[in-house]
Design an enzyme around this catalytic site. Structure first.
Site, short mmCIF file in Angstrom:
data_model
loop_
_atom_site.label_atom_id
_atom_site.label_comp_id
_atom_site.label_asym_id
_atom_site.label_seq_id
_atom_site.Cartn_x
_atom_site.Cartn_y
_atom_site.Cartn_z
N ARG A 52 0.86 -1.20 0.15
CA ARG A 52 -0.02 -0.07 0.29
C ARG A 52 0.82 1.25 0.15
NH1 ARG A 52 -2.54 -4.16 0.72
NH2 ARG A 52 -4.72 -4.32 0.02
N TYR A 93 -25.40 -1.54 -19.97
CA TYR A 93 -26.13 -2.72 -19.72
C TYR A 93 -27.37 -2.60 -20.22
CZ TYR A 93 -21.85 -3.44 -16.83
OH TYR A 93 -20.75 -3.50 -16.47
N HIS A 130 -0.44 -8.13 -14.31
CA HIS A 130 -1.96 -8.68 -14.25
C HIS A 130 -2.35 -9.30 -15.35
CE1 HIS A 130 -5.78 -8.37 -12.22
NE2 HIS A 130 -6.22 -8.39 -13.55
N ALA A 131 -2.98 -10.66 -15.11
CA ALA A 131 -3.47 -11.41 -16.19
C ALA A 131 -4.45 -10.95 -17.17
CB ALA A 131 -4.11 -12.82 -15.85
N HIS A 146 -9.83 -18.71 -17.51
CA HIS A 146 -10.49 -17.45 -17.33
C HIS A 146 -10.13 -16.84 -18.85
CE1 HIS A 146 -12.29 -13.52 -15.74
NE2 HIS A 146 -11.27 -13.11 -16.43
N GLU A 147 -8.50 -16.68 -18.79
CA GLU A 147 -7.98 -15.86 -19.88
C GLU A 147 -8.41 -16.47 -21.23
OE1 GLU A 147 -7.15 -13.09 -19.48
OE2 GLU A 147 -7.12 -13.12 -17.21
N HIS A 187 -11.90 -15.76 -22.65
CA HIS A 187 -11.97 -14.43 -23.26
C HIS A 187 -11.48 -14.57 -24.68
CE1 HIS A 187 -12.80 -11.63 -20.09
NE2 HIS A 187 -11.54 -11.89 -19.36
N GLU A 219 -16.35 -11.73 -18.72
CA GLU A 219 -15.70 -12.41 -17.51
C GLU A 219 -16.08 -13.70 -17.27
OE1 GLU A 219 -13.05 -10.93 -16.86
OE2 GLU A 219 -13.22 -9.01 -17.89
N TRP A 260 -13.37 4.10 1.19
CA TRP A 260 -13.28 2.81 0.51
C TRP A 260 -13.36 1.84 1.83
CZ3 TRP A 260 -11.86 0.15 -3.67
CH2 TRP A 260 -11.00 -1.16 -3.48
N ARG A 291 -15.78 -1.40 2.33
CA ARG A 291 -15.01 -2.67 2.79
C ARG A 291 -15.77 -3.24 3.81
NH1 ARG A 291 -11.09 -5.52 0.29
NH2 ARG A 291 -9.21 -5.13 1.37
N HIS A 347 -7.26 -2.64 -11.01
CA HIS A 347 -8.22 -1.90 -11.84
C HIS A 347 -8.37 -0.49 -11.33
CE1 HIS A 347 -8.69 -6.38 -11.65
NE2 HIS A 347 -9.35 -6.40 -12.62
N ARG A 351 -18.39 -5.97 -13.80
CA ARG A 351 -18.31 -6.87 -14.60
C ARG A 351 -17.97 -8.12 -13.91
NH1 ARG A 351 -13.41 -4.88 -18.47
NH2 ARG A 351 -14.73 -3.27 -18.48
N TYR A 352 -17.14 -7.96 -12.82
CA TYR A 352 -16.67 -9.47 -12.09
C TYR A 352 -17.63 -9.54 -11.17
CZ TYR A 352 -12.18 -7.92 -13.89
OH TYR A 352 -11.17 -7.46 -14.97
O1 X8Z Z 1 -8.86 -9.12 -13.32
C1 X8Z Z 1 -9.28 -10.15 -13.43
C2 X8Z Z 1 -8.77 -11.11 -14.76
C3 X8Z Z 1 -8.58 -10.26 -15.88
S1 X8Z Z 1 -9.95 -9.87 -16.61
C4 X8Z Z 1 -7.31 -11.81 -14.10
N1 X8Z Z 1 -10.08 -10.66 -12.46
C5 X8Z Z 1 -10.54 -9.97 -11.42
C6 X8Z Z 1 -9.30 -9.66 -10.17
O2 X8Z Z 1 -8.15 -10.06 -10.58
O3 X8Z Z 1 -9.27 -8.57 -9.63
C7 X8Z Z 1 -10.50 -12.09 -12.52
C8 X8Z Z 1 -11.27 -12.09 -10.96
C9 X8Z Z 1 -11.46 -10.73 -10.65
ZN ZN Z 2 -10.99 -11.07 -17.65
#
Ligand code: X8Z
Ligand code: ZN
Length: 615
Positions: free
Chosen positions: A183, A220, A350-351, A380-381, A384, A408, A480, A484, A508, A517-518
């Site tokens: 942090r 949406y 970050h994926a 997950h990836e 996409h 997602e 925040w 939480r 994000h 979206r998640y």
């Molecule tokens: O960001 C993601 C993916 C890429 S769209 C790895 N996710 C969120 C996160 O990591 O916070 C998937 C689950 C939630």
């Molecule tokens: Zn994703």
């Protein structure tokens, strides 16, 4: 949309040439027609604008790929430059689209015109200097996050390094050090984030929206307020399940660490849940496991034992889709993707999943480790990528998810089919555990999926408050933590410094990827899974159902995905599930054996769902 990094709502597209060409065409056209626009004017405008966005997508797409794989001062500058041009193009097109507001138009023309207005995640005002400043701030926040380092124990650690401490260490002081350390990376982001908010809000107002959040919510196919009410309705459906899990996890943590570290009342300190953001709790399974908890398999151990590496994990995910009738990933996917963290350069770990040519140049970028968690993430990836390829015959503006929650949910839905039966079929598991292991299997799954729900919800609740001005920079951090506590029942483990900007510690926020979206995906994936299992004629419990090898389900899933964003999302949902509403009852049904059985029987006397109540 030629290029799309699926972690971003918009299909990024830009090129200086097409910006000026498009402007010129649009201007000439405007002069040529009378001031009252016609249906034909609208059709011509949409066609030209769509083509301009499509063509210009390549440049930013390729630059962004290079930047994310090789973060330097120069690649950041190149992306900022191209992003600025893309934003200017998007704002210009959205402004021009307004001209056709009152006109009665064919469905596709209207839908595409509306999509120009909503396409930008962060609009800029029609002011070159502010557009430039916005793009520079975006690049700066993004690279601050991706290159962040923590000084700890005499070493400089990456997010991956401190995250693995949070995942596996059980010493509260060491956990706290890792948690606080990460942090420190986000504290300096606060000023830039506040400035970004101000500029983007100005842009949103010029496009006719009250603020950026009010511009995000109509994505949406419903009014902004109706969408806010919809997510609250969905949360109401699953909250009792979360409350029960929270109560159970808190009691177990309190037993493990002692009352001095975790009280069995009130909110749980955020550093003890096995994840840097306390968003998924699978890493504390050994602490919270139910009686007989060792009867469930440990996916990480199975992968290790069977010699899996990043490519083999990716191949397993690809094979799953192939078993359902999808084409395998192309050769270029294997040549061009990034599967592991390179030792010699800075990358965005970050994926993410990419489509570089809006056809089949699809790739993933991940810093994979051999863990069950990353095994699910690679599904997950690739999910996409499967979606991107399924809708690649659509017009460019429709090359997108039915809504971003669908995007997602695709790979996650497939990962719900990683059951003991499936693992045995692919040789990862020797014997399928009996029904006695069900509580344990469901608990592992609940720690990933149910624990995530309130986090998925609160991130954009916070951002909506920030964009609307209800929360100002001086209150960013307090607001925040208020959310939480309210939604997750999780609290900061120590007083936060005056300059703290803890939201920025979550990818994000600096990367400006909308997060609702998640939350939606965690509802939808269970809806998809239940529908798929019904199509397969499955009659057992949902957590034992796998659609591995089922080509009929694959064909129906593909039919939904092929639609892309060409129709309102309820049409796509109906095509696969037969229903037009998002519905949390599939989540509840999936976890019913856990909730109604074991979780309800234990720990009577603990206060369920009263996070703020310290009594
Ligand atoms: O960001 C993601 C993916 C890429 S769209 C790895 N996710 C969120 C996160 O990591 O916070 C998937 C689950 C939630
Ligand atoms: Zn994703």
């Amino acid at each position: 949309m030629v290029f799309k990094k699926t972690v971003s709502t918009l299909a990024i597209a830009t090129s200086l040439i097409s910006l000026s060409a498009c402007e010129e065409q649009a201007n000439n056209h405007q002069e040529a027609v009378a001031s009252e626009p016609t249906v034909q004017d609208a059709e011509i405008f949409v066609k030209e604008a769509e083509a301009a966005l499509h063509e210009s997508g390549l440049a930013l797409g390729r630059a962004s790929w290079i930047q994310a794989n090789f973060i330097t001062h120069d690649t950041n500058a190149l992306v900022a430059d191209l992003d600025e041009k893309y934003t200017a193009l998007g704002v210009a097109l959205a402004g021009k689209a307004k001209r056709f507001d009152g006109l009665d138009l064919p469905f596709d023309v209207r839908r595409k015109l509306d999509s120009f207005k909503l396409a930008l995640t962060l609009p800029a005002p029609a002011n070159a200097e502010k557009t430039r400043e916005l793009s520079q701030i975006k690049a700066s926040l993004d690279s601050t996050y991706s290159t962040g380092k923590v000084d700890m124990e005499g070493k400089s650690k990456t997010l991956g390094g401190v995250s693995s401490i949070i995942a596996s260490d059980r010493n509260p002081e060491r956990l706290l050090e890792a948690w606080n350390g990460w942090r420190k990376v986000s504290a300096p982001m606060k000023e830039e984030f506040a400035r970004l908010t101000a500029i983007a809000n100005e842009g949103a107002r010029e496009l006719g929206y009250a603020d950026v959040g009010t511009m995000w919510r109509p994505n949406y196919d419903m009014e902004a307020d109706a969408f806010g009410a919809e997510v609250d309705r969905l949360w109401g459906q699953v909250k009792p399940l979360y409350d029960a899990l929270h109560c159970h996890a808190r009691a177990k943590l309190s037993d493990y660490y002692g009352d001095r570290v975790v009280s069995d009342k009130g909110a749980i300190p955020a550093h003890l849940l096995g994840n840097m953001w306390a968003q998924q709790w699978g890493n504390i399974y050994s602490i919270v496991k139910p009686e007989g908890g060792d009867s469930a398999y440990d996916l990480t151990a199975l992968l290790e034992k069977n010699g899996y590496n990043a490519r083999k994990m990716s191949k397993a995910a690809d094979d799953f889709f192939v078993s359902m009738g999808f084409d395998a990933m192309p050769e270029t996917f294997w040549d061009r993707s990034l599967f592991t963290k390179p030792a010699d350069r800075e990358v965005a770990c970050h994926a993410s999943a990419w489509n570089l040519d809006s056809k089949d140049d699809i790739r993933i970028k991940m810093c994979m480790n051999v863990t069950g968690e990353d095994f699910v993430t690679v599904h997950h990836e690739i999910g996409h990528n499967i979606y991107q390829r399924a809708y690649n015959k659509q017009d460019s503006l429709y090359q997108n998810g039915a809504h971003d929650g669908f995007h997602e949910a695709i790979g996650d839905m497939i990962a719900l089919s990683i059951t003991p039966d499936y693992l045995q079929q692919v040789g990862l598991l020797d014997t399928v555990p009996t029904a006695e292991a069900d509580t344990a299997i469901l608990m592992r799954q609940a720690l990933e999926k149910v624990a995530f729900l309130p986090f998925g919800l609160m991130v954009d609740k916070w951002r909506w408050q920030v964009f609307s001005g209800e929360v100002t920079p001086k209150d960013y951090n307090d607001a925040w933590w208020k959310l939480r506590e309210e939604y997750q029942g999780v609290k900061a483990p120590n007083d936060r410094p005056d300059n703290a900007f803890d939201p920025g510690a979550k990818y994000h926020i600096p990367a400006n990827v909308p997060y609702m979206r998640y939350f939606l995906a965690h509802i939808l994936q269970f809806q998809f899974h239940k529908a798929a299992c019904e199509q397969a004629g499955w009659e057992g419990p949902l957590h034992r159902c796998s659609v591995y090898g089922n080509k009929e389900v694959g064909a129906k899933f593909n039919a939904m995905m092929e639609m892309g964003a060409s129709k309102p999302w309820p049409d796509a949902l109906e095509a696969f599930t037969g229903t037009r509403q998002m519905d949390g009852s599939s989540v509840v049904a999936y976890f019913a054996p856990l909730k109604n059985g074991w979780m309800n029987r234990t720990k009577t006397g603990h206060v369920v769902g009263k996070f703020l109540d310290q009594i």
